[in-house]
Design a protein around this motif. Structure first.
Motif, mmCIF file in Angstrom:
data_model
loop_
_atom_site.group_PDB
_atom_site.id
_atom_site.type_symbol
_atom_site.label_atom_id
_atom_site.label_comp_id
_atom_site.label_asym_id
_atom_site.label_seq_id
_atom_site.Cartn_x
_atom_site.Cartn_y
_atom_site.Cartn_z
ATOM 1 N N PRO A 1 32.766 35.068 69.954
ATOM 2 C CA PRO A 1 33.226 36.229 69.750
ATOM 3 C C PRO A 1 34.619 36.372 68.809
ATOM 4 O O PRO A 1 34.963 36.953 67.789
ATOM 5 N N GLU A 2 35.618 35.299 69.127
ATOM 6 C CA GLU A 2 36.963 35.126 68.518
ATOM 7 C C GLU A 2 36.792 34.566 67.189
ATOM 8 O O GLU A 2 37.108 35.086 66.247
ATOM 9 N N LEU A 3 35.813 33.725 66.926
ATOM 10 C CA LEU A 3 35.647 33.079 65.632
ATOM 11 C C LEU A 3 34.799 34.177 64.802
ATOM 12 O O LEU A 3 35.301 34.014 63.606
ATOM 13 N N ALA A 4 34.026 34.924 65.381
ATOM 14 C CA ALA A 4 33.302 35.886 64.571
ATOM 15 C C ALA A 4 34.400 36.954 64.242
ATOM 16 O O ALA A 4 34.228 37.424 63.054
ATOM 17 N N GLU A 5 35.436 37.382 64.888
ATOM 18 C CA GLU A 5 36.381 38.306 64.389
ATOM 19 C C GLU A 5 37.280 37.833 63.326
ATOM 20 O O GLU A 5 37.584 38.511 62.620
ATOM 21 N N GLN A 6 37.718 36.434 63.773
ATOM 22 C CA GLN A 6 38.413 35.767 62.608
ATOM 23 C C GLN A 6 37.583 35.537 61.508
ATOM 24 O O GLN A 6 38.405 35.873 60.279
ATOM 25 N N THR A 7 36.474 35.460 61.357
ATOM 26 C CA THR A 7 35.513 35.350 59.970
ATOM 27 C C THR A 7 35.355 36.796 59.465
ATOM 28 O O THR A 7 35.687 36.934 58.275
ATOM 29 N N ALA A 8 35.232 37.758 60.353
ATOM 30 C CA ALA A 8 35.239 39.230 59.880
ATOM 31 C C ALA A 8 36.376 39.720 59.074
ATOM 32 O O ALA A 8 36.496 40.170 57.997
ATOM 33 N N THR A 9 37.646 39.171 59.689
ATOM 34 C CA THR A 9 38.945 39.591 58.892
ATOM 35 C C THR A 9 39.009 38.748 57.762
ATOM 36 O O THR A 9 39.460 39.224 56.704
ATOM 37 N N LEU A 10 38.884 37.379 57.888
ATOM 38 C CA LEU A 10 38.766 36.670 56.491
ATOM 39 C C LEU A 10 38.026 37.253 55.533
ATOM 40 O O LEU A 10 38.386 37.264 54.334
ATOM 41 N N TRP A 11 36.763 37.690 55.816
ATOM 42 C CA TRP A 11 35.822 38.236 54.716
ATOM 43 C C TRP A 11 36.309 39.606 54.133
ATOM 44 O O TRP A 11 36.328 39.759 53.115
ATOM 45 N N ARG A 12 36.911 40.357 55.024
ATOM 46 C CA ARG A 12 37.498 41.503 54.732
ATOM 47 C C ARG A 12 38.636 41.536 53.742
ATOM 48 O O ARG A 12 38.709 42.149 52.706
ATOM 49 N N LYS A 13 39.686 40.439 54.005
ATOM 50 C CA LYS A 13 40.786 40.295 53.276
ATOM 51 C C LYS A 13 40.216 39.639 51.958
ATOM 52 O O LYS A 13 40.691 39.934 50.833
ATOM 53 N N GLY A 14 39.346 38.925 51.894
ATOM 54 C CA GLY A 14 38.936 37.936 50.643
ATOM 55 C C GLY A 14 38.396 39.111 49.632
ATOM 56 O O GLY A 14 38.544 39.025 48.605
ATOM 57 N N LEU A 15 37.728 39.888 50.328
ATOM 58 C CA LEU A 15 36.845 40.890 49.417
ATOM 59 C C LEU A 15 37.766 41.793 48.879
ATOM 60 O O LEU A 15 37.730 42.058 47.619
ATOM 61 N N ALA A 16 38.872 42.330 49.716
ATOM 62 C CA ALA A 16 39.759 43.096 49.166
ATOM 63 C C ALA A 16 40.735 42.583 48.105
ATOM 64 O O ALA A 16 40.932 43.168 47.005
ATOM 65 N N GLU A 17 40.899 41.318 48.215
ATOM 66 C CA GLU A 17 41.771 40.662 47.205
ATOM 67 C C GLU A 17 40.926 40.579 45.808
ATOM 68 O O GLU A 17 41.708 40.400 44.752
ATOM 69 N N TRP A 18 39.695 40.689 45.875
ATOM 70 C CA TRP A 18 39.083 40.655 44.626
ATOM 71 C C TRP A 18 38.363 41.815 44.347
ATOM 72 O O TRP A 18 37.406 42.004 43.523
ATOM 73 N N ASP A 19 39.070 43.089 44.570
ATOM 74 C CA ASP A 19 38.442 44.337 44.470
ATOM 75 C C ASP A 19 36.963 44.825 44.859
ATOM 76 O O ASP A 19 36.320 45.232 44.023
ATOM 77 N N GLU A 20 36.750 44.067 45.991
ATOM 78 C CA GLU A 20 35.265 44.384 46.654
ATOM 79 C C GLU A 20 35.330 44.931 47.728
ATOM 80 O O GLU A 20 36.419 44.794 48.319
ATOM 81 N N SER A 21 34.366 45.630 48.218
ATOM 82 C CA SER A 21 34.173 46.434 49.348
ATOM 83 C C SER A 21 33.066 46.422 50.315
ATOM 84 O O SER A 21 32.182 45.950 49.555
ATOM 85 N N GLY A 22 32.966 46.866 51.232
ATOM 86 C CA GLY A 22 31.448 47.114 51.911
ATOM 87 C C GLY A 22 30.605 48.108 51.049
ATOM 88 O O GLY A 22 29.244 47.917 51.453
ATOM 89 N N GLU A 23 31.155 48.965 50.430
ATOM 90 C CA GLU A 23 30.061 49.776 49.604
ATOM 91 C C GLU A 23 29.487 49.054 48.728
ATOM 92 O O GLU A 23 28.340 49.235 48.205
ATOM 93 N N ARG A 24 30.125 48.009 48.004
ATOM 94 C CA ARG A 24 29.643 47.207 47.062
ATOM 95 C C ARG A 24 28.517 46.602 47.772
ATOM 96 O O ARG A 24 27.340 45.964 47.175
ATOM 97 N N ILE A 25 28.753 45.900 48.874
ATOM 98 C CA ILE A 25 27.692 45.077 49.710
ATOM 99 C C ILE A 25 26.577 45.809 50.044
ATOM 100 O O ILE A 25 25.387 45.373 49.794
ATOM 101 N N GLN A 26 26.912 47.239 50.453
ATOM 102 C CA GLN A 26 25.695 47.892 50.798
ATOM 103 C C GLN A 26 24.864 48.294 49.236
ATOM 104 O O GLN A 26 23.555 48.094 49.374
#
Length: 803
Positions: free
Chosen positions: A108-133
């Motif tokens: 669970p800790e690794l999953a939370e770290q990975t989710a944080t990494l993905w949110r941050k990485g996507l934000a830095e490149w002007d991407e979002s969950g809406e685009r993934i959807q």
């Protein structure tokens, strides 16, 4: 709507400043129509090649462009791991537990770290969950697994269906289609299929040609029948029996039949038909992202499937109307082995056809590899876009530059080799050079963050988990070919209880190979088996080898005639069991297997069969003066020769360089001597020229009435000057001759080194084989027993071997 969301613009990343080693602000938007001229992505492990290619597929999906993606490694399944909510719970089932242990974290800790990494990485490149959807909603994502039930199975029974008339009418493409399909079948059998020398290959080509021109689409069973009893009496101008007698046709047909009867091949006959329209669109015409995972297949099975797939795509392509826009994408990850520079595997011709002709039909071909030296760059000169990441060796860079230069020449564009070489040398991780013939100049960019979770290759169990909710949806796609498969696998047999037999007939049970799923029932089907020992002896080859195996002949409702003709020899098998597990079913036993007298007769038949069919092939490499071990396959022998071949190559290269060294030194000395002589002649010429000018000036003074300082005649001075000029010209010609001689020597040396490298390449080593027949007097056959083979049958009635 932001600029990079415009339809037709693929957002791949941002510009990158190589000098300052940082990402610039401007987004890299790739025009999707440029992809109709195809693309090549090259980069070593760790270059970011997978992330770039998956991002390109994501962009195509957002534009509603269907993609067929061939996945030899298992990475492309990551495209199904796209989580719009970006919650740790989304990532947890897919994080690697070993990584968590390595980092000293819980999953669970690794999953939370990975989710944080993905949110941050996507934000830095002007991407979002809406685009993934939107990515998830835009296409239907399916992982197909030919030859396996892990994903959605693909049946190859339609693999030989007749091409459209447009293909048949195009002589060149049609001949290539027939030839590559034949080569694909032979590759699956592990046989060579020389289209000119192999009579078996020529026969199969004629069988396919005859069927297709008649509008028939033979399945494997039909192909076997047509091989044994062709629907024609002549091959060329030679009658059929003279060209390839019936026994030879029977042998070839039996090899195919053994393949068809093999338990490992049963899964090839299951699932959805190999239909390109179905791979590109759902029944509701929604674009589909079809990932064809072939990581579980062996090399020959991969080559067979890829060849059949490419031929199907060629046939589909030629049935489409022309277009200038991007209609669909064929992506192939790790194209190594399928499009080599020198060899001609069956996949090469249809791939080359696609690269040359797909543009007119709006089909973009994207090929990726980390082994640039293993690609045919002459063929890839048709590719208009090259994505180049970090490369491993100078040889890789040279081959890539060669391909780039060819592509630029093909497109009529300029090519700065020196600048391109410098740029390639400076690339880092996730930094790529895009050379697009549709743009004015190359562009260096940093790839964007992939929307999909790049967790690495998926296992078969993970693919099964992803596709489990879709299985019922694809069940209705069972076709007439599936019915034929059921007839082949079930043999029309009825379910029965355990038969009552004479106590003299020994019954054994083949060990159950895997755990039975809850939704499956166990059924036993009959066969006969015997322990065998074969003795292969040939003193001249140093062979004295005993082979031990179990001869197994499966039996349906009809016995093969004669018995053992489709038998398999299996080595390292587990002991046969004396009793079956509880709660099992038995197929009806054919009458001959109930008669005790037949088992004694089948003993002798097996000896004859083994003597006629079994052979031991040994291999010898004269270059390295080595022979294979008894029972060692060609592939194993080549693998063993690999390091020795490389060492031999180094020795031969050094010897060759030494042989040429003195010649080159002498040639270089001759060049220096010619240069010295030319310089001397040039000095004498200028001296004579100055002397001539003085004499001419002095003569002019005399004409003017002034006293001359010399009595030399101008004509004499001019003659001497011209003579010196002629000697200078001859000295220049001599120097050119010496330089040319030196260049020829260097070219000869390079050519010889390249020849040595080719000859000593482990894959190209010339091997001679010797086929040894078993000594008939030493063939030892144990008692023939009735063996029951376990099959598992699911709720839908689909049967699969469980042994």
């Amino acid at each position: 709507m932001q600029d990079y969301e415009k339809r037709g613009s693929f957002y791949l990343g941002r510009d990158y400043d190589l000098a300052q080693r940082k990402v610039a602000g401007e987004k890299v938007l790739y025009d999707s129509s440029d992809l109709t001229t195809h693309a090549v992505c090259v980069g070593m492990t760790g270059s970011g090649k997978t992330g770039l290619c998956l991002s390109l597929i994501e962009e195509a999906a957002l534009d509603g462009i269907p993609v067929i993606a061939v996945d030899p490694k298992g990475d492309l399944g990551n495209l199904l791991l796209a989580f719009p909510d970006l919650l740790p719970a989304d990532f947890q089932p897919w994080v690697d537990p070993a990584v968590a242990v390595q980092k000293g974290m819980t999953e669970p800790e690794l999953a939370e770290q990975t989710a944080t990494l993905w949110r941050k990485g996507l934000a830095e490149w002007d991407e979002s969950g809406e685009r993934i959807q939107r990515f998830n909603d835009a296409v239907d994502k399916v992982i197909y697994t030919p030859g396996s039930s892990a994903g959605i199975p693909l049946s190859i029974l339609k693999g030989f269906h007749a091409p459209p008339q447009e293909v048949i009418d195009d002589t060149d493409i049609y001949q290539d289609l027939v030839q590559s399909t034949t080569q694909g079948v032979f590759a699956l059998l592990g046989l060579e299929a020389d289209p000119v020398k192999s009579r078996e290959a020529i026969l199969v080509s004629n069988v396919l040609d005859h069927a297709w021109r008649a509008g028939r689409s033979p399945d494997l069973a039909g192909l076997i029948h047509d091989i044994q009893q062709p629907p024609f009496t002549k091959v060329g101008i030679v009658d059929l029996e003279t060209f390839l007698p019936a026994p030879a046709r029977l042998e070839l047909g039996m090899k195919l039949n053994n393949l068809l009867a093999s338990p490992s091949f049963a899964s090839w006959l299951e699932g959805s038909a190999l239909d390109i329209n179905q791979l590109l669109y759902t029944d509701e015409k929604k674009p589909r992202l079809s990932i064809l995972s072939i990581a579980h297949l062996n090399d020959s099975e991969r080559m067979f499937f890829v060849t059949i797939l490419l031929n199907e795509i060629v046939a589909w392509m030629r049935s489409q109307p022309g277009t200038g826009s991007l209609r669909a994408i064929l992506y192939m990850d790790e194209v190594f082995g399928y499009f080599p520079p020198t060899a001609n595997p069956p996949s090469k011709k249809p791939m080359l056809t696609l690269l040359k002709q797909a543009r007119a039909y709006g089909l973009g071909v994207v090929l990726a590899t980390q082994n640039p030296v293993d690609l045919d760059y002459k063929g890839l000169s048709n590719a208009g876009t090259w994505f180049l990441g970090r490369l491993q060796t100078e040889r890789d860079k040279m081959r890539v530059l060669e391909g780039l230069e060819g592509a630029s020449t093909q497109a009529g564009a300029t090519f700065n080799r020196q600048q391109m070489e410098a740029t390639l040398a400076a690339l880092g991780s996730r930094v790529f050079l895009m050379n697009n013939v549709h743009e004015n100049q190359p562009r260096v960019f940093h790839t964007r963050w992939a929307m999909s979770y790049l967790r690495g290759p998926l296992t078969r169990d993970q693919i099964r988990t992803l596709m489990q909710p879709r299985r019922a949806e694809f069940a209705h796609e069972a076709s007439a070919e599936s019915d034929a498969k059921a007839e082949l696998t079930n043999g029309g047999s009825q379910i029965n209880t355990r038969p009552v037999l004479s106590g003299s007939i020994v019954q054994k049970y083949w060990p159950f190979g895997e755990e039975l799923a809850e939704d499956c029932r166990l059924q036993y089907r009959p066969g006969i088996a015997s322990d065998v020992k074969l003795h292969f002896v040939k003193s001249s080859a140093g062979v004295d080898f005993w082979r031990k195996a179990v001869a197994l002949q499966t039996v349906d409702d009809k016995l093969p005639g004669p018995m053992w003709n489709t038998a398999m020899l299996l080595e390292n098998t587990r002991m046969l069991e004396d009793a079956p597990p509880h709660e099992c079913e038995f197929a009806v036993l054919p009458s001959p297997l109930t008669q005790e007298k037949n088992y004694t007769r089948w003993d002798n038949d097996l000896v004859d069969h083994l003597y006629r069919t079994e052979r031991l092939t040994t291999w010898r490499c004269e270059l390295l003066d080595l022979s294979s071990h008894a029972g060692e396959s060609e592939a194993e022998f080549r693998a063993r020769l690999g390091e020795l071949a490389l060492r031999k190559r180094s020795e031969l290269v050094e010897d060759t360089k030494s042989d040429y060294a003195n010649k080159i030194n002498r040639a270089e000395a001759a060049v220096r001597k010619a240069e010295d002589y030319l310089n001397s002649q040039r000095s004498q010429f200028w001296m004579r020229l100055l002397e001539m000018l003085l004499v001419v000036g002095d003569a002019l003074m005399g004409i003017l009435g002034k006293k001359r300082s010399s009595r030399r005649q101008p004509t004499t001075a001019v003659e001497r000057t011209m003579r010196e000029r002629g000697q200078q010209s001859r000295a220049e010609e001599q120097l050119d001759e010496k330089v040319e001689a030196l260049d020829r020597l260097k070219d000869d040396l390079q050519s010889r080194i390249e020849q040595i490298e080719r000859e000593c390449d482990p894959a190209n080593l010339k091997l001679e084989n010797e086929v040894i027949t078993p000594r008939k007097s030493d063939i030892d056959v144990g008692p023939v027993v009735l063996v029951w083979l376990p099959w598992k049958i699911d709720d839908a009635g689909q049967a699969e071997p469980a042994w």
